[in-house]
Design an enzyme around this catalytic site. Structure first.
Site, mmCIF file in Angstrom:
data_model
loop_
_atom_site.group_PDB
_atom_site.id
_atom_site.type_symbol
_atom_site.label_atom_id
_atom_site.label_comp_id
_atom_site.label_asym_id
_atom_site.label_seq_id
_atom_site.Cartn_x
_atom_site.Cartn_y
_atom_site.Cartn_z
ATOM 1 N N GLU A 116 0.862 -1.191 0.000
ATOM 2 C CA GLU A 116 0.000 0.000 0.000
ATOM 3 C C GLU A 116 0.896 1.237 0.000
ATOM 4 O O GLU A 116 2.099 1.139 0.282
ATOM 5 C CB GLU A 116 -0.887 -0.008 1.253
ATOM 6 C CG GLU A 116 -1.849 -1.186 1.270
ATOM 7 C CD GLU A 116 -2.850 -1.117 2.413
ATOM 8 O OE1 GLU A 116 -2.797 -0.162 3.209
ATOM 9 O OE2 GLU A 116 -3.693 -2.029 2.479
ATOM 10 N N ARG A 257 34.071 -6.612 -31.503
ATOM 11 C CA ARG A 257 34.552 -5.228 -31.390
ATOM 12 C C ARG A 257 36.080 -5.190 -31.346
ATOM 13 O O ARG A 257 36.694 -5.808 -30.466
ATOM 14 C CB ARG A 257 33.980 -4.602 -30.110
ATOM 15 C CG ARG A 257 34.516 -3.233 -29.769
ATOM 16 C CD ARG A 257 34.014 -2.182 -30.730
ATOM 17 N NE ARG A 257 34.458 -0.843 -30.354
ATOM 18 C CZ ARG A 257 34.313 0.219 -31.124
ATOM 19 N NH1 ARG A 257 33.756 0.106 -32.333
ATOM 20 N NH2 ARG A 257 34.733 1.396 -30.734
ATOM 21 N N GLN A 268 43.198 -9.345 -21.425
ATOM 22 C CA GLN A 268 42.963 -10.123 -20.203
ATOM 23 C C GLN A 268 42.032 -9.376 -19.228
ATOM 24 O O GLN A 268 41.231 -9.999 -18.527
ATOM 25 C CB GLN A 268 44.293 -10.431 -19.513
ATOM 26 C CG GLN A 268 44.177 -11.559 -18.520
ATOM 27 C CD GLN A 268 45.516 -11.940 -17.915
ATOM 28 O OE1 GLN A 268 46.294 -11.061 -17.498
ATOM 29 N NE2 GLN A 268 45.810 -13.214 -17.898
ATOM 30 N N GLY A 330 30.740 2.922 -24.846
ATOM 31 C CA GLY A 330 29.710 3.933 -25.103
ATOM 32 C C GLY A 330 28.463 3.325 -25.726
ATOM 33 O O GLY A 330 27.337 3.767 -25.454
ATOM 34 N N GLU A 353 9.111 -7.902 -3.900
ATOM 35 C CA GLU A 353 8.965 -9.089 -3.027
ATOM 36 C C GLU A 353 9.876 -8.957 -1.802
ATOM 37 O O GLU A 353 10.466 -9.926 -1.328
ATOM 38 C CB GLU A 353 9.178 -10.390 -3.792
ATOM 39 C CG GLU A 353 8.108 -10.542 -4.867
ATOM 40 C CD GLU A 353 7.723 -11.962 -5.209
ATOM 41 O OE1 GLU A 353 7.989 -12.879 -4.422
ATOM 42 O OE2 GLU A 353 7.137 -12.136 -6.294
HETATM 43 C C1 LIG Z 1 7.712 -2.286 -10.204
HETATM 44 C C2 LIG Z 1 7.170 -2.755 -8.899
HETATM 45 C C3 LIG Z 1 6.283 -3.834 -8.868
HETATM 46 C C4 LIG Z 1 5.746 -4.263 -7.650
HETATM 47 N N1 LIG Z 1 4.817 -5.276 -7.638
HETATM 48 C C5 LIG Z 1 4.139 -5.550 -6.491
HETATM 49 C C6 LIG Z 1 3.021 -6.443 -6.504
HETATM 50 O O1 LIG Z 1 2.656 -7.028 -7.535
HETATM 51 N N2 LIG Z 1 2.342 -6.631 -5.344
HETATM 52 C C7 LIG Z 1 2.684 -6.014 -4.186
HETATM 53 O O2 LIG Z 1 2.022 -6.242 -3.173
HETATM 54 N N3 LIG Z 1 3.758 -5.165 -4.135
HETATM 55 C C8 LIG Z 1 4.482 -4.920 -5.265
HETATM 56 N N4 LIG Z 1 5.541 -4.028 -5.241
HETATM 57 C C9 LIG Z 1 5.880 -3.354 -3.986
HETATM 58 C C10 LIG Z 1 7.241 -3.737 -3.435
HETATM 59 O O3 LIG Z 1 7.205 -5.031 -2.902
HETATM 60 C C11 LIG Z 1 7.648 -2.655 -2.433
HETATM 61 O O4 LIG Z 1 7.969 -1.492 -3.182
HETATM 62 C C12 LIG Z 1 8.791 -3.078 -1.558
HETATM 63 O O5 LIG Z 1 8.411 -4.089 -0.688
HETATM 64 C C13 LIG Z 1 9.375 -1.899 -0.738
HETATM 65 O O6 LIG Z 1 8.379 -1.160 -0.114
HETATM 66 P P1 LIG Z 1 8.410 0.443 -0.257
HETATM 67 O O7 LIG Z 1 8.504 0.728 -1.707
HETATM 68 O O8 LIG Z 1 7.257 0.985 0.483
HETATM 69 O O9 LIG Z 1 9.765 0.882 0.428
HETATM 70 P P2 LIG Z 1 9.990 1.207 2.002
HETATM 71 O O10 LIG Z 1 9.454 0.080 2.818
HETATM 72 O O11 LIG Z 1 9.484 2.582 2.264
HETATM 73 O O12 LIG Z 1 11.569 1.191 2.085
HETATM 74 C C14 LIG Z 1 12.387 2.343 1.845
HETATM 75 C C15 LIG Z 1 13.830 1.953 2.144
HETATM 76 O O13 LIG Z 1 13.954 1.604 3.539
HETATM 77 C C16 LIG Z 1 14.541 0.315 3.663
HETATM 78 N N5 LIG Z 1 13.997 -0.364 4.833
HETATM 79 C C17 LIG Z 1 12.683 -0.481 5.190
HETATM 80 N N6 LIG Z 1 12.586 -1.209 6.311
HETATM 81 C C18 LIG Z 1 13.828 -1.588 6.659
HETATM 82 C C19 LIG Z 1 14.390 -2.366 7.724
HETATM 83 N N7 LIG Z 1 13.612 -2.929 8.666
HETATM 84 N N8 LIG Z 1 15.728 -2.527 7.759
HETATM 85 C C20 LIG Z 1 16.527 -1.982 6.809
HETATM 86 N N9 LIG Z 1 16.060 -1.262 5.775
HETATM 87 C C21 LIG Z 1 14.737 -1.065 5.699
HETATM 88 C C22 LIG Z 1 14.187 -0.401 2.361
HETATM 89 O O14 LIG Z 1 15.075 -1.469 2.097
HETATM 90 C C23 LIG Z 1 14.304 0.731 1.353
HETATM 91 O O15 LIG Z 1 15.638 0.866 0.980
HETATM 92 C C24 LIG Z 1 6.136 -3.622 -6.449
HETATM 93 C C25 LIG Z 1 7.037 -2.554 -6.490
HETATM 94 C C26 LIG Z 1 7.530 -2.098 -7.692
HETATM 95 C C27 LIG Z 1 8.459 -0.910 -7.698
#
Ligand SMILES: Cc1cc2nc3c(=O)[nH]c(=O)nc-3n(C[C@H](O)[C@H](O)[C@H](O)COP(=O)(O)OP(=O)(O)OC[C@H]3O[C@@H](n4cnc5c(N)ncnc54)[C@H](O)[C@@H]3O)c2cc1C
Length: 368
Positions: A116, A257, A268, A330, A353
């Site tokens: 969400e 290339r 190498q 490039g 995921e």
């Molecule tokens: C192209 C795309 C397709 C997707 N498809 C799906 C889908 O089909 N279904 C679905 O449900 N979701 C989907 N997602 C969502 C995706 O799983 C989330 O974007 C992801 O889990 C990260 O959540 P966030 O973007 O809110 O990042 P945030 O949770 O806000 O994280 C921001 C940063 O903080 C870090 N962080 C957060 N918590 C911690 C912690 N405890 N320790 C260390 N670091 C932390 C994260 O690693 C990240 O670097 C998709 C996302 C994208 C971009």
């Protein structure tokens, strides 16, 4: 045999459109048609529900070979597994019959709705609600980043049914695209996997029959996490495929290339880069295949191994694709060659995921 046939199909029917799909940011319909025609769009569906009955390793090989030519297209078999696995793992017999048959036939794809706007890594903090009303549940909320949203007919949606219980108060449901109150946001403008639509899913008083709940009330979050244990391996497979595509391209390029009067592959310094790329990729592949075997057997260390495979393979994919761009100099930096697309596509495998930071949290909590 499976690898050879998926490779031949991918090269003939999917690769020719990969650059256009990326450039135009359009859904790879040609890939979906080719995969459905060859029963490769949702290979994991058991034979008893009309599917191909592929095991976890065979599913990995299919995704890997499609990703080798087009990262976006590989999300067709991968997300069909992600979306439908909650039904396979926890759904009633009626739900399985109702939804797995059409999925297997190619009549409808499945998406997975966990994330969400304000609940990503902390998915348990979701706000989407489902409230019981007689023989129905009424869903309200916004799911974000949903892969293949708008294209899929079926959506596994995790929603809060008891706010007091946090993750134990979350339940899973099957929502259909045609259910009244379901709508979609505009496609996100992304760095890579541009052919895979990512959209918000809006649930506005969506009233669905109570038998659409997957498993018991309050088990949805556990089902969602169990699903990821298995499907992170498919993201590892996608990462392997993208990296293999980039390595194969770079390997042939350096033979052609010429600089300083000879192929750059004679130096190498270039050979050592290729050796490192192939070594890392092979290590990632072995880890991924071992994890796939664990997924199939349901081994007790699957959570660690699935996270390790996804994390390692996606980090390798980022390194290998970046090195492939480097090896083309490039030219590698332009859209006239496929390696820059592969580098952009690889990046997402470190994010979805569960980000690779979250994978490390998962591994640390489940050390072998
Ligand atoms: C192209 C795309 C397709 C997707 N498809 C799906 C889908 O089909 N279904 C679905 O449900 N979701 C989907 N997602 C969502 C995706 O799983 C989330 O974007 C992801 O889990 C990260 O959540 P966030 O973007 O809110 O990042 P945030 O949770 O806000 O994280 C921001 C940063 O903080 C870090 N962080 C957060 N918590 C911690 C912690 N405890 N320790 C260390 N670091 C932390 C994260 O690693 C990240 O670097 C998709 C996302 C994208 C971009």
């Amino acid at each position: 045999m499976l690898r050879d046939s998926v490779r031949a199909l991918s090269e003939a029917k999917i690769a020719p459109f990969a650059a256009d799909v990326d450039e135009e940011g359009r859904f790879p319909q040609e890939a979906l048609d080719a995969l459905v025609a060859n029963d490769l769009h949702a290979v994991h569906v058991p034979e008893s529900y009309g599917g191909a009955g592929a095991d976890a390793l065979a599913t990995v090989i299919v995704i890997e070979e499609v990703a080798r030519v087009c990262g976006s297209s590989s999300l067709i078999p991968a997300v069909n597994k992600l979306g439908s696995l909650p039904v396979i793992l926890s759904g009633s017999e009626e739900l399985k019959k109702k939804y797995l048959g059409p999925l297997a036939k190619g009549d409808g794809m499945f998406s997975y709705c966990l994330s969400e706007p304000d609940a990503g890594s902390d998915a348990g903090g979701m706000k989407t609600k489902a409230v019981r009303d007689g023989d129905f549940w009424v869903l309200n909320g916004v799911k974000r980043w949903i892969t293949n949203a708008g294209v899929s007919d079926y959506y596994t949606v995790m929603a809060v049914t008891d706010p007091e219980k946090r993750t134990k108060g979350i339940s899973a449901f099957v929502v259909e695209k045609g259910d009244e109150g379901v709508s979609f946001g505009a496609p996100e403008k992304k760095l890579g996997i541009k052919g895979s639509p990512t959209r918000e899913v809006y649930l506005d008083n969506v009233r669905i029959p109570a038998d659409r709940m997957i498993g018991e009330e309050g088990t949805g979050f556990a089902t969602a996490m169990k699903t990821l244990d298995h499907t992170r391996i498919t993201i590892a497979a996608q990462a392997l495929g993208i990296a293999q595509g980039a390595l194969d391209y770079a390997k042939s390029y350096v033979r052609e290339r010429k600089q300083f009067g000879k192929p750059v592959g004679d130096f190498q310094g270039v050979q050592f880069m290729l050796a490192d790329m192939a070594m890392k990729l092979e290590a990632a592949r072995q880890l991924t295949y071992a994890a796939a075997a664990k997924s199939e057997r349901g081994d007790s260390d699957l959570t660690f191994q699935g996270a390790a495979a996804k994390c390692f393979a996606s980090d390798v994919a980022m390194e290998v694709t970046t090195d492939a761009v480097q090896l083309l100099g490039g030219y590698g930096y332009t859209r006239d060659y496929p390696v820059e697309r592969m580098m952009r596509d690889a990046k997402i495998t470190q994010i979805y995921e569960g980000t690779n930071q979250v994978q490390r949290v998962v591994m640390a909590r489940n050390l072998p």
